[in-house]
Every structure is written in structure tokens, then in C-alpha cells.
Design an enzyme around this catalytic site. Structure first.
Site, PDB file in Angstrom:
ATOM      1  N   GLY A   1     -23.406 -16.549  23.244  1.00 20.47           N
ATOM      2  CA  GLY A   1     -22.818 -15.537  24.118  1.00 20.47           C
ATOM      3  C   GLY A   1     -21.531 -14.980  23.545  1.00 20.47           C
ATOM      4  N   GLY A   2     -20.738 -14.386  24.440  1.00 21.14           N
ATOM      5  CA  GLY A   2     -19.492 -13.745  24.027  1.00 21.14           C
ATOM      6  C   GLY A   2     -18.541 -14.700  23.330  1.00 21.14           C
TER       7      GLY A   2
ATOM      8  N   ALA B   1     -15.918   5.405  -6.902  1.00 18.70           N
ATOM      9  CA  ALA B   1     -15.708   3.978  -7.189  1.00 18.70           C
ATOM     10  C   ALA B   1     -14.403   3.795  -7.957  1.00 18.70           C
ATOM     11  CB  ALA B   1     -16.876   3.417  -7.981  1.00 18.70           C
TER      12      ALA B   1
HETATM   13  C1  HXC Z   1     -22.335 -25.515  31.930  1.00 18.27           C
HETATM   14  C2  HXC Z   1     -23.681 -26.361  30.278  1.00 18.27           C
HETATM   15  C3  HXC Z   1     -23.782 -25.084  29.664  1.00 18.27           C
HETATM   16  C4  HXC Z   1     -23.071 -24.014  30.276  1.00 18.27           C
HETATM   17  C5  HXC Z   1     -24.878 -26.481  28.476  1.00 18.27           C
HETATM   18  N1  HXC Z   1     -24.385 -27.189  29.508  1.00 18.27           N
HETATM   19  N2  HXC Z   1     -24.530 -25.189  28.542  1.00 18.27           N
HETATM   20  N3  HXC Z   1     -22.966 -26.568  31.383  1.00 18.27           N
HETATM   21  N4  HXC Z   1     -22.361 -24.278  31.396  1.00 18.27           N
HETATM   22  N5  HXC Z   1     -23.056 -22.798  29.724  1.00 18.27           N
HETATM   23  C6  HXC Z   1     -24.520 -28.627  29.742  1.00 18.27           C
HETATM   24  C7  HXC Z   1     -25.909 -29.072  30.083  1.00 18.27           C
HETATM   25  O1  HXC Z   1     -26.135 -28.963  31.461  1.00 18.27           O
HETATM   26  C8  HXC Z   1     -25.882 -30.535  29.622  1.00 18.27           C
HETATM   27  O2  HXC Z   1     -25.198 -31.308  30.587  1.00 18.27           O
HETATM   28  C9  HXC Z   1     -25.009 -30.488  28.401  1.00 18.27           C
HETATM   29  O3  HXC Z   1     -24.239 -29.295  28.523  1.00 18.27           O
HETATM   30  C10 HXC Z   1     -25.799 -30.415  27.111  1.00 18.27           C
HETATM   31  O4  HXC Z   1     -26.731 -29.347  27.197  1.00 18.27           O
HETATM   32  P1  HXC Z   1     -28.262 -29.515  26.761  1.00 18.27           P
HETATM   33  O5  HXC Z   1     -28.975 -28.291  27.193  1.00 18.27           O
HETATM   34  O6  HXC Z   1     -28.774 -30.828  27.234  1.00 18.27           O
HETATM   35  O7  HXC Z   1     -28.133 -29.595  25.165  1.00 18.27           O
HETATM   36  P2  HXC Z   1     -29.043 -28.926  24.055  1.00 18.27           P
HETATM   37  O8  HXC Z   1     -30.479 -29.173  24.334  1.00 18.27           O
HETATM   38  O9  HXC Z   1     -28.493 -29.398  22.756  1.00 18.27           O
HETATM   39  O10 HXC Z   1     -28.793 -27.345  24.179  1.00 18.27           O
HETATM   40  C11 HXC Z   1     -27.509 -26.824  24.013  1.00 18.27           C
HETATM   41  C12 HXC Z   1     -27.489 -25.314  24.343  1.00 18.27           C
HETATM   42  C13 HXC Z   1     -28.091 -25.103  25.779  1.00 18.27           C
HETATM   43  C14 HXC Z   1     -28.302 -24.558  23.298  1.00 18.27           C
HETATM   44  C15 HXC Z   1     -26.045 -24.868  24.255  1.00 18.27           C
HETATM   45  O11 HXC Z   1     -27.497 -26.038  26.667  1.00 18.27           O
HETATM   46  C16 HXC Z   1     -27.861 -23.702  26.252  1.00 18.27           C
HETATM   47  O12 HXC Z   1     -28.592 -22.783  25.874  1.00 18.27           O
HETATM   48  N6  HXC Z   1     -26.872 -23.547  27.155  1.00 18.27           N
HETATM   49  C17 HXC Z   1     -26.550 -22.265  27.748  1.00 18.27           C
HETATM   50  C18 HXC Z   1     -25.893 -21.352  26.745  1.00 18.27           C
HETATM   51  C19 HXC Z   1     -25.418 -20.052  27.394  1.00 18.27           C
HETATM   52  O13 HXC Z   1     -26.220 -19.212  27.729  1.00 18.27           O
HETATM   53  N7  HXC Z   1     -24.097 -19.994  27.630  1.00 18.27           N
HETATM   54  C20 HXC Z   1     -23.475 -18.897  28.308  1.00 18.27           C
HETATM   55  C21 HXC Z   1     -23.291 -17.800  27.263  1.00 18.27           C
HETATM   56  S1  HXC Z   1     -22.500 -16.417  27.905  1.00 18.27           S
HETATM   57  P3  HXC Z   1     -25.444 -32.879  30.768  1.00 18.27           P
HETATM   58  O14 HXC Z   1     -24.676 -33.248  31.994  1.00 18.27           O
HETATM   59  O15 HXC Z   1     -26.915 -33.049  30.880  1.00 18.27           O
HETATM   60  O16 HXC Z   1     -24.893 -33.559  29.535  1.00 18.27           O
HETATM   61  C22 HXC Z   1     -20.902 -16.646  27.544  1.00 18.27           C
HETATM   62  C23 HXC Z   1     -20.037 -15.588  28.101  1.00 18.27           C
HETATM   63  C24 HXC Z   1     -18.723 -15.607  27.429  1.00 18.27           C
HETATM   64  O17 HXC Z   1     -20.527 -17.566  26.926  1.00 18.27           O
HETATM   65  C25 HXC Z   1     -17.995 -14.420  27.872  1.00 18.27           C
HETATM   66  C26 HXC Z   1     -16.900 -14.124  26.941  1.00 18.27           C
HETATM   67  C27 HXC Z   1     -16.819 -12.687  26.642  1.00 18.27           C
END
Ligand code: HXC
Length: 518
Positions: free
Chosen positions: A173-174, A409
Site C-alpha cells: 500500500g501507500g 548527449a
Molecule cells: C492490522 C494486520 C495487517 C493490517 C497484517 N496484520 N496486516 N493487522 N492491519 N494491515 C496482522 C494479521 O492479522 C496477523 O495477526 C499478523 O499481522 C501477520 O499477518 P499474516 O497475514 O498472518 O502474515 P502473512 O501470511 O505473512 O501475510 C502478511 C501480509 C498480509 C502479506 C502483510 O497480512 C496482508 O496482505 N496484510 C494486509 C496488507 C494491506 O493491505 N495493508 C494495508 C495497505 S494500505 P496475528 O495476530 O495473527 O499475528 C496502506 C495505506 C497506507 O498501507 C496509506 C498511506 C498513504
């Protein structure tokens, strides 16, 4: 008789042990099973032994959105602090994937911003060890606002202190904009990935199917997007790369880069340089070899080596002093300048200028890449960035024209009147508006068409043009190059120039900031 331990001390020890435990043994074991280190192990790999000092280890998230209160971890998924690398202070953070996947909460952002502010106040490099699921979903806008706080600091501190991002896991993400705003992005192969929208979202929106590695793994960001600067096979190698990189840099923009005793004497020259340029101007040679024969042995730290390979950028040492090397690789696309090469060189020139690193440019380019895709892609805008960067740079600038310096260049590649301090040409240099055949075709079009043998006439006229312009002597006679030197003399000449330019003073007119054509 021994005194009983003060219960307050015991309580502190308990809290400390809790903070050290991160997300718990089970989650740390999961991290290890993936071949990844824990956030604390990474800090050990980064710093000089025994120099780590932690800041704010007891911070926890605040609030109870979506049941957050049920689980509170000390530190809130990030370890922050300061320590030393080769005896110099650095500030850093290390995200702890075992706590909410290292995701960014409002409080995690406060911790990160705190060390960023301390780094800039104390004029030290700042290092991000990134392993995170991005914005913590439960906190909504509070986590997104936290990212904004970090991005603002990344931008405001850019050019003040070196900022290095080490990608040790996901960066989705961001969140990926923070590394993108930093000076160096290091990725671990098959372990880290960066993208704005992941495979699932892409599938839903565009129907394209791709896995995370092919979308945003190290290989793709090294060779295709240019987002990453260096990729390495392991996280230990990534941490060592940070240490190696910092050895070239000052701690901030008012210091000079550190001096390193060279492994070879400044006077040690490589005679084989005199025969490195083929007599046939159409035959390539390898500019990387030219660079290696001129710099201190083994000191080349190449950046973005796999992207826009027709251009070369990297740090090196000459006579013990850090320099930024920019050049063309004639063995790739004849060293032509295209959109990506322009962007690659521009960013590096500006980086060196931020941190008082003299620029040494090696030129061998037939010009900008012709083509509809390049023109429609905005090669004018991208090439203009390079002109802007060289014109704006006030660090010592030394240019060596090894062979072709044609048209645009010639001008963009640190040409003399862009403000270059010393311009050398090798006897093989060809400095002209166009290549001989092309120039003859335009200048003598009617004469060639009306000749009994147009091909022979073109050849004759091209040869005349070649004798006049495709050598360094016309440029030297008009003062456009400062000296023509034997290739083997280059190292000594650069060392002498660097020494003469050490106290260069080149103030720019006051302004808020320029408007580079991005
Ligand atoms: C809260 C989260 C989380 C999130 C993961 N976890 N992402 N908790 N917010 N965004 C937690 C899970 O619930 C889990 O908790 C632990 O972290 C590990 O995650 P897993 O999925 O078990 O690990 P893995 O299989 O290795 O996968 C990792 C991952 C996946 C690829 C990062 O978790 C994922 O796709 N997460 C979402 C990513 C995402 O879309 N993020 C938001 C992006 S937008 P437990 O308790 O089980 O340990 C963004 C906006 C920013 O960032 C804006 C700025 C401009």
C-alpha cells in the site's frame, strides 16, 4: 545481610522482559521459520556491538477499535533507538512483524517520527528496517495520518541526512512511499516485496493475475521499475550493505564524506587503459572496466545496476576520497540516453550534490534515443531533469569524454558550460553535433544526390567531416575541453583535480526551491 530487591526494580525488569518478548515465542518462531530474523536480531546485525540504545520501549497503542484492547504489546510493533556504525551515530527503527504484522499505528508513527526528528537534530543518518503489513486496519485514519507524518519528514529531511530503507518483508500500500522518498532502497531477494495494490486488488480491478513476487519482488524492482537500488540474497547481507554504503557518506549535508586510506597508491596507474578503446568507433568496450581501472581497487558501490543498464551510477573512492561516478555503458544500447537512463542519472547527481560528493562523469554516448515511444513518453521532460541536475550541482564536477559525445548527449553529460570544473578528453573522443554520415547527409544533401556515385561522394564528405569534428582537437582549440590526456593518466589527473577543487565555493542565487521538470 543481603537487602531484598526493591520491588520497583523487579517490576521494571519484568516490563523490560515483556518488551523484549515482542509478539511472543510462537510468532518469533514463525518469523524464523520463514528464514527471517526478529526485529531485535536485525538491530544486532546492523550496529557496532554493544552500542544499541532503545527509546520508548513501553509505548502501546491507544484506543479500542475492533477489540484492539484485548491485545496490547509493549513497543507497539516497532523498536526505535540509536547506536553506532563504524563509530558514527545513526538513528533507526526496526518493525516487529510479530506484533500486528509490524503494521503502522498512530503510536508506532509517533515513535518513528521521534527518532527521525532526533536524527535530523543531531545530523546523523536515519535507517528504516521495514517489515510490515502497512496501515493498521483497525486504526483507520489514525494510521494513515501516521504515514503522512512520516512521509512529510522523509521529504523535509531529504538532502539533510542520508535516509536508507531496508526492505526485509512486505511493504504494501501507500507505505511503499516512505522507502521511495529515501536515498537508498535495499531489497532482500525472495523475501521482500513492495506494491501499492496487491495481487488480489489488481485481479478485482483489472482482471490481471500475478503473484506477489512477480508483482513487486526484488528482481522486478531492480530490473523493471527502478524502485530498488540494490538487491541482496539475505537480510544479513542487506544490513552489511547499509554499513558499507554509509562508509562513503558524510553524516549530514554540512559535513564532507569520510576519507579512507586507499588500498593502492594514488600514483598507481593502469597502462592497459591506453588500449581499451577499440580503433573502430562502432565497436563497443566495457565502461565498467574503465571505471575499475581508474578508481581505488574494489571501491565501486554500484547503484541500480540492473535498471537502465545503458547508464552507470555509483559511489567509489579515488585516492581515498568518495566520488560519485556517472557514465554510459557503451556495451549496452551503445550507451544511448533514454528516459530511464535520464531518471537514473538525474537522481544520483542530485543525491551526490546533497551530500558534498564530487561528481566524476565518463561520457560515451551517441545521443538521446530516437523513437516515437521515447518522444511520446516525454524524453524532453526526462532529459531536461538531467540538464537541471548537472546545472544545479555545486559540488566539484569532473568530466572525462572517453569516446562519443554527440549532440544532446554531449551537452547533458556534465559539459563544460553546464558548470563543470574540469573537462578532459581522451584522444579517442568524438565531439560533434552529429555522427559523420548523418551530418554529411544533411549538410551536403544536394551535392550527394547530384554526384555520379552518391555513395562514394557521401563517404568522401563524411571522412572530411570526421577529420574536422570527430576528434577532441576542434573542441580543445575552442576551449570546450580543458585538456586531452592519455587514458592511463586519468587517475592522476582526477586526483589532482579533486585536490584543487576541495575548497570550491559556488553559491547559488537565493530562492525557495527550483522547479525541476519531474
Ligand atoms: C492490522 C494486520 C495487517 C493490517 C497484517 N496484520 N496486516 N493487522 N492491519 N494491515 C496482522 C494479521 O492479522 C496477523 O495477526 C499478523 O499481522 C501477520 O499477518 P499474516 O497475514 O498472518 O502474515 P502473512 O501470511 O505473512 O501475510 C502478511 C501480509 C498480509 C502479506 C502483510 O497480512 C496482508 O496482505 N496484510 C494486509 C496488507 C494491506 O493491505 N495493508 C494495508 C495497505 S494500505 P496475528 O495476530 O495473527 O499475528 C496502506 C495505506 C497506507 O498501507 C496509506 C498511506 C498513504
Amino acid at each position: 545481610m543481603p537487602q531484598p530487591e526493591d520491588p520497583r526494580i523487579l517490576e521494571l525488569r519484568k516490563m523490560r522482559a515483556q518488551a523484549l518478548a515482542g509478539g511472543g515465542e510462537e510468532r518469533i518462531a514463525k518469523q524464523h521459520a520463514k528464514g527471517k530474523g526478529s526485529a531485535r536480531e536485525r538491530i544486532e546485525g546492523l550496529l557496532d556491538p554493544g552500542t544499541f540504545n532503545e527509546i520508548e520501549p513501553y509505548i502501546t497503542h491507544q484506543g479500542d477499535e475492533m477489540g484492539l484492547l484485548k491485545e496490547k504489546f509493549l513497543g507497539d510493533g516497532v523498536i526505535t533507538g540509536y547506536g553506532q556504525i563504524d563509530g558514527r551515530t545513526v538513528y533507526f527503527y526496526s518493525q516487529d512483524f510479530t506484533i500486528y504484522g509490524g503494521t503502522l499505528s498512530e503510536m508506532q508513527s509517533h515513535k518513528i517520527c521521534r527518532v527521525m526528528d532526533l536524527a535530523v537534530r543531531n545530523g546523523t543518518p536515519f535507517i528504516s528496517l521495514i517489515d510490515s503489513g502497512g496501515a493498521r486496519i483497525q486504526e483507520g485514519v489514525r494510521s494513515m495520518g501516521g504515514y503522512a507524518e512520516i512521509f512529510r519528514r522523509n521529504a523535509q529531511y531529504s538532502g539533510v541526512i542520508p535516509q536508507i530503507a531496508v526492505m526485509l518483508g512486505p511493504c504494501a500500500g501507500g507505505a511503499a512511499y516512505s522507502p521511495a522518498l529515501q536515498d537508498l532502497v535495499i531489497m532482500v531477494e525472495k523475501q521482500s516485496f513492495m506494491f501499492l495494490t496487491g495481487p488480489e486488488v489488481i485481479k478485482a480491478v483489472t482482471g490481471e493475475v500475478i503473484d506477489a513476487e512477480s508483482l513487486g519482488g526484488a528482481e522486478v524492482h531492480m530490473a523493471v521499475s527502478g524502485v530498488a537500488h540494490i538487491s541482496v540474497p539475505s537480510e544479513q547481507a542487506a544490513l552489511q550493505t547499509v554499513r558499507r554504503y554509509l562508509a562513503y557518506l558524510p553524516s549530514n549535508n554540512v559535513e564532507n564524506p569520510p576519507y579512507h586510506q586507499p588500498a593502492s597508491l594514488p600514483t598507481q596507474v593502469d597502462d592497459s587503459l591506453n588500449s581499451i578503446i577499440p580503433l573502430d568507433p562502432g565497436e563497443p568496450y566495457i565502461m565498467h572496466q574503465v571505471i575499475e581501472k581508474i578508481i581505488d581497487p574494489g571501491s565501486f558501490f554500484e547503484i541500480q545496476a540492473a535498471w537502465a543498464r545503458n547508464a552507470i551510477v555509483g559511489l567509489a573512492r579515488i585516492g581515498g576520497h568518495t566520488v560519485g561516478i556517472v557514465g554510459q555503458e557503451p556495451a549496452v544500447m551503445a550507451g544511448v540516453i533514454d528516459i530511464d537512463a535520464s531518471d537514473k542519472m538525474t537522481r544520483f547527481v542530485r543525491f551526490c550534490d546533497c551530500f558534498n560528493i564530487p561528481l566524476v562523469t565518463f561520457v560515451d554516448s551517441p545521443g538521446f534515443l530516437p523513437g516515437i515511444a521515447q518522444e511520446h513518453g516525454g524524453i524532453i521532460r526526462h532529459g531536461a531533469k538531467l540538464l537541471y541536475a548537472y546545472s544545479e550541482a555545486t559540488v566539484p564536477k569532473i568530466c572525462v569524454i572517453t569516446r562519443k559525445a554527440y549532440g544532446g548527449a554531449y551537452v547533458v553529460m556534465s559539459s563544460k558550460y553546464l558548470g563543470t570544473d574540469v573537462t578532459y578528453a581522451w584522444p579517442s573522443a568524438e565531439i560533434a553535433v552529429l555522427g559523420a554520415e548523418g551530418a554529411a547527409n544533411i549538410l551536403f544533401k544536394k551535392q550527394i544526390e547530384s554526384a555520379a556515385d552518391p555513395n562514394a561522394e557521401r563517404k568522401k564528405l563524411a571522412n572530411e567531416y570526421r577529420e574536422k569534428f570527430n576528434n577532441p582537437y576542434y573542441a580543445a582549440s575552442t576551449g570546450y575541453v580543458d585538456d586531452i590526456i592519455e587514458p592511463r593518466e586519468t587517475r592522476l589527473k582526477i586526483i589532482a583535480s579533486l585536490s584543487a577543487l576541495r575548497d570550491k565555493y559556488s553559491p547559488s542565487p537565493p530562492r525557495k526551491h527550483g522547479n525541476i521538470p519531474v
